[in-house]
Design a protein around this motif. Structure first.
Motif, PDB file in Angstrom:
ATOM      1  N   VAL A  95       3.206  15.532 162.571  1.00 35.51           N
ATOM      2  CA  VAL A  95       2.657  16.162 163.882  1.00 35.51           C
ATOM      3  C   VAL A  95       1.225  15.555 163.705  1.00 35.51           C
ATOM      4  CG1 VAL A  95       2.282  17.552 165.805  1.00 35.51           C
ATOM      5  CG2 VAL A  95       4.388  17.371 164.373  1.00 35.51           C
ATOM      6  N   GLU A  96       0.643  14.544 164.097  1.00 35.14           N
ATOM      7  CA  GLU A  96      -0.741  14.258 163.683  1.00 35.14           C
ATOM      8  C   GLU A  96      -1.249  13.275 164.632  1.00 35.14           C
ATOM      9  OE1 GLU A  96      -4.274  14.178 162.390  1.00 35.14           O
ATOM     10  OE2 GLU A  96      -3.155  14.974 160.994  1.00 35.14           O
ATOM     11  N   ASP A  97      -2.472  13.731 165.304  1.00 36.91           N
ATOM     12  CA  ASP A  97      -3.081  12.812 166.463  1.00 36.91           C
ATOM     13  C   ASP A  97      -4.055  11.903 165.818  1.00 36.91           C
ATOM     14  OD1 ASP A  97      -5.026  14.976 165.611  1.00 36.91           O
ATOM     15  OD2 ASP A  97      -6.459  14.432 167.009  1.00 36.91           O
ATOM     16  N   ILE A 150      10.545   8.919 158.219  1.00 38.78           N
ATOM     17  CA  ILE A 150       9.105   9.646 158.880  1.00 38.78           C
ATOM     18  C   ILE A 150       8.768   9.337 160.402  1.00 38.78           C
ATOM     19  CG2 ILE A 150       6.674  10.038 158.684  1.00 38.78           C
ATOM     20  CD1 ILE A 150       6.592   9.603 155.666  1.00 38.78           C
ATOM     21  N   GLU A 151       9.100  10.447 161.017  1.00 38.84           N
ATOM     22  CA  GLU A 151       8.676  10.046 162.669  1.00 38.84           C
ATOM     23  C   GLU A 151       7.425  10.791 162.867  1.00 38.84           C
ATOM     24  OE1 GLU A 151      11.458  10.508 165.744  1.00 38.84           O
ATOM     25  OE2 GLU A 151      13.073  10.201 164.524  1.00 38.84           O
ATOM     26  N   ILE A 152       6.639   9.922 163.997  1.00 35.97           N
ATOM     27  CA  ILE A 152       5.347  10.506 164.271  1.00 35.97           C
ATOM     28  C   ILE A 152       5.252  11.090 165.639  1.00 35.97           C
ATOM     29  CG2 ILE A 152       3.057   9.611 164.538  1.00 35.97           C
ATOM     30  CD1 ILE A 152       3.778   9.307 161.857  1.00 35.97           C
ATOM     31  N   ALA A 153       4.544  12.087 165.756  1.00 40.96           N
ATOM     32  CA  ALA A 153       4.017  12.786 167.061  1.00 40.96           C
ATOM     33  C   ALA A 153       2.716  12.864 167.100  1.00 40.96           C
ATOM     34  CB  ALA A 153       4.895  14.057 167.039  1.00 40.96           C
ATOM     35  N   ASN A 154       2.271  12.500 168.228  1.00 39.11           N
ATOM     36  CA  ASN A 154       0.708  12.433 168.296  1.00 39.11           C
ATOM     37  C   ASN A 154       0.041  13.767 168.709  1.00 39.11           C
ATOM     38  OD1 ASN A 154       0.050   9.250 167.637  1.00 39.11           O
ATOM     39  ND2 ASN A 154       1.526   9.086 169.162  1.00 39.11           N
ATOM     40  N   LYS A 193       3.089  18.195 172.155  1.00 41.05           N
ATOM     41  CA  LYS A 193       4.083  18.165 173.259  1.00 41.05           C
ATOM     42  C   LYS A 193       5.093  17.163 172.824  1.00 41.05           C
ATOM     43  CE  LYS A 193       4.569  17.119 178.368  1.00 41.05           C
ATOM     44  NZ  LYS A 193       5.636  15.978 178.032  1.00 41.05           N
ATOM     45  N   GLU A 194       4.607  16.104 172.381  1.00 42.15           N
ATOM     46  CA  GLU A 194       5.610  15.061 171.653  1.00 42.15           C
ATOM     47  C   GLU A 194       6.338  15.641 170.601  1.00 42.15           C
ATOM     48  OE1 GLU A 194       3.647  11.164 170.535  1.00 42.15           O
ATOM     49  OE2 GLU A 194       2.428  11.054 172.225  1.00 42.15           O
ATOM     50  N   ALA A 195       5.887  16.475 169.821  1.00 41.07           N
ATOM     51  CA  ALA A 195       6.761  17.048 168.601  1.00 41.07           C
ATOM     52  C   ALA A 195       7.863  17.935 169.229  1.00 41.07           C
ATOM     53  CB  ALA A 195       5.594  17.967 167.803  1.00 41.07           C
ATOM     54  N   LEU A 196       7.490  18.754 170.234  1.00 43.30           N
ATOM     55  CA  LEU A 196       8.729  19.450 171.021  1.00 43.30           C
ATOM     56  C   LEU A 196       9.560  18.514 171.600  1.00 43.30           C
ATOM     57  CD1 LEU A 196       6.645  22.222 172.716  1.00 43.30           C
ATOM     58  CD2 LEU A 196       8.129  22.353 170.639  1.00 43.30           C
ATOM     59  N   ILE A 200       8.809  19.649 158.694  1.00 44.64           N
ATOM     60  CA  ILE A 200       7.893  19.314 159.870  1.00 44.64           C
ATOM     61  C   ILE A 200       6.277  19.376 159.194  1.00 44.64           C
ATOM     62  CG2 ILE A 200       6.874  19.659 161.985  1.00 44.64           C
ATOM     63  CD1 ILE A 200       9.334  20.811 163.155  1.00 44.64           C
ATOM     64  N   LEU A 201       5.491  18.288 159.248  1.00 42.09           N
ATOM     65  CA  LEU A 201       4.148  18.562 158.849  1.00 42.09           C
ATOM     66  C   LEU A 201       3.230  18.581 159.808  1.00 42.09           C
ATOM     67  CD1 LEU A 201       4.344  15.563 155.890  1.00 42.09           C
ATOM     68  CD2 LEU A 201       4.948  18.143 155.740  1.00 42.09           C
TER      69      LEU A 201
END
Length: 588
Positions: free
Chosen positions: A471-473, A492-496, A499-502, A513-514
């Motif tokens: 989880v990194e913007d 590895i999946e990316i959430a920006n 909200k995207e992480a949830l 989760i990082l």
């Protein structure tokens, strides 16, 4: 020169311990003025008896009773305004009695001067003007107009002297009070300006630190990657130089950040309903995970304490994290027994005050300059300043401020064989019909939960088989982490943002989760709390590591209190991240 605070303390007569400081000072001033008035009215009564002036005797005794009512009854209950009016009324009674009987001497003048002085300093300007004008009007009527067929004994010069001097005393008192209020207002404005300037400076340093740490971390990680690929010794030497320079810059940033000490107690308060037993037990489990073989916890919560309370569970977690860490990092033997007892101190219709006590069977040692450890006890630092010294030595200043923000005080008792931390903390009462039953939350149940496997909610996974959610913007930071971990993990999946992480967390299964902290839309703290809320209904636990450029005091505690399992401050070595990931994935 006597200390004004000591004088105020003496004239409080131990009657106002529960009052705020500003009311305590007013009560002390009223008591002091009341004692002077008792003496003065007693002298008036004696003079009236000696001169057979019955009106003066009656007026003085009435004023004496009013003054005693003010000191012994009104001040004791903190009724400051009513007490001030009562004292003013006592001087009116005596002054009018003197004016009626025609007493023309220094006593009558002295009595009249006391009233405007006292009114100006104890009442608002408008009320002081009203009271003083009322008294002046009544006395003037008795001085200049014959009433009740009495004999006028005042000379014209006395009347003029009284009238002019009374007005001068009132105006002088009013100007002094106005000047004092103006000075205080200017000082308060200066203090506010300085505080705002300091706050802006701290915020600037915190923001600058965050901006510097992110590229520093990227430099260190890239240097590590290049170092692993470089075969030429000259190239390796150049990379080592980059490492050394980066580490020096990290030290500079750390020194700069130490200046910015943001007070955790000034953060916004969020009063929510929570379960105290679960909050404390979950905090203990964080240490049980890491020190299961060296530490044993015994948790006992008084059964009469409501299961659901209103307050700030994050602050409770922060306090327990800091206190338990102080007991663990300064341990003197291999096995530590920590007893945590929660008792009810007092209760009101809206609030309940609890006493928390953490008792360890181990003394506390602090490192000395020569590499050895020194035993520290209360006897060594003395009783007068011992508590604050111990707070500073054990680095519990943030903990103390958190407790003081609730109106309590951290008590530290260190001896050669035991260490005890205790503090009071108050909560709001809540009515929660959905609260868990006491049987589900009693101390024995909590102890059984702690005695079971601390990682029973975690699924053991090898790093190579792990599905990771990053989880990194920041796009550069995303690439850096992917380059570092893509050969070590399965996916590895990316959430920006949060909200995207949830959204991804709700549709996919992740092993770890990082989590970045500062992100748009939803930050890492809020995201972590929502993930833990989701997991509370599924009886699962996904390890979360905070990877953030936030490095101020209290940032780590806030992350852990929100539900994160580990905390990494940028810049860091990638090996440290890998080690923490392996440790959490294996549940050790």
């Amino acid at each position: 020169m006597p200390n004004p605070n000591v004088i105020f303390k003496i004239f409080q007569f131990n009657m106002a311990e529960s009052l705020p400081d500003d009311l305590k000072r007013k009560v002390a001033a009223l008591n002091l003025f009341g004692l002077v008035s008792v003496t003065l009215f007693t002298v008036y009564a004696i003079i009236g008896l000696l001169t057979e002036a019955d009106v003066i005797v009656i007026a003085s005794l009435a004023a004496l009773l009013l003054t005693l009512l003010s000191i012994l009854f009104l001040n004791r209950r903190g009724k400051v305004t009513l007490s001030a009016y009562t004292l003013i009324l006592s001087y009116m009674v005596v002054g009018l009695g003197m004016a009626y009987t025609g007493v023309s001497d220094q006593f009558s003048l002295l009595n009249s001067y006391f009233l405007p002085l006292f009114a100006v300093f104890m009442l608002s300007s408008n009320r002081a003007l009203l009271v003083s004008s009322l008294y002046l009007g009544l006395v003037s009527a008795l001085l200049f107009f014959p009433l009740f067929d009495r004999v006028i004994a005042f000379s014209l010069s006395f009347k003029i002297t009284f009238f002019v001097s009374y007005i001068l005393v009132f105006l002088t008192s009013w100007f002094v009070e106005y000047f004092w209020i103006s000075v205080q207002s200017d000082l308060e404005k200066q203090v506010l300006v300085e505080r705002n300037a300091t706050k802006r400076k701290d915020e600037f340093i915190a923001s600058l630190s965050h901006q510097i740490r992110t590229p520093l971390n990227n430099i260190m990680v890239i240097a590590n990657l290049v170092d692993s690929l470089a075969e030429d010794e000259k190239m390796k030497d150049l990379i080592d130089t980059i490492h050394a320079s980066t580490n020096n810059l990290v030290n500079v940033v750390n020194s700069m950040v130490e200046v910015a000490n943001v007070d955790v107690t000034e953060r916004d308060s969020f009063i929510i309903n929570f379960n105290l037993s679960q909050t404390v037990a979950n905090t203990i489990k964080l240490f049980a995970h890491q020190y299961s073989s060296n530490i044993q916890f015994n948790l006992k919560i008084d059964e009469i304490i409501p299961s659901s309370l209103g307050g700030e569970p994050v602050k409770i977690k922060q306090i327990f994290l800091n206190l338990i860490e102080s007991l663990i990092k300064a341990k003197s033997n291999n096995k530590i027994l920590i007893d945590i007892v929660v008792k009810k101190l007092s209760e009101s219709p809206e609030r309940v005050e609890l006493l928390f006590e953490l008792r360890s069977n181990s003394p506390i040692f602090i490192p000395t300059g020569d590499g050895r450890n020194q035993l520290i006890t209360n006897d060594m630092v003395g009783n007068a300043i011992g508590s604050q010294v111990l707070v500073d030595v054990l680095d519990l200043r943030i903990t103390q401020r958190l407790i003081e923000s609730n109106g309590g005080r951290l008590s530290i008792n260190l001896h050669s064989e035991t260490s005890v931390f205790s503090f009071p903390y108050s909560f709001y009462k809540v009515v929660d019909i959905n609260a868990l039953t006491r049987e589900e939350l009693d101390g024995q149940s909590m102890q059984n939960n702690l005695s079971t496997s601390p990682n029973s909610l975690m699924r053991k996974v090898d790093l190579a088989d792990a599905n990771v959610l990053l989880v990194e913007d920041n796009l550069i930071n995303q690439k850096i982490v992917i380059l570092s971990l893509k050969k070590l993990v399965k996916n590895i999946e990316i959430a920006n943002n949060g909200k995207e992480a949830l959204d991804k967390f709700g549709t996919s299964r992740f092993d770890i989760i990082l989590m970045d902290i500062q992100m748009p839309i939803m930050n890492g703290i809020v995201t972590t709390r929502k993930i833990r809320e989701i997991e509370s209904s599924t009886n699962t636990h996904t390890p979360i590591i905070a990877i953030t450029a936030n490095a101020l005091q209290g940032d780590r505690e806030e992350c852990i209190s929100a539900g994160m399992d580990e905390y990494l401050s940028k810049p860091f070595q990638i090996e440290v991240l890998i080690q923490k990931m392996k440790k959490l994935l294996q549940g050790s």
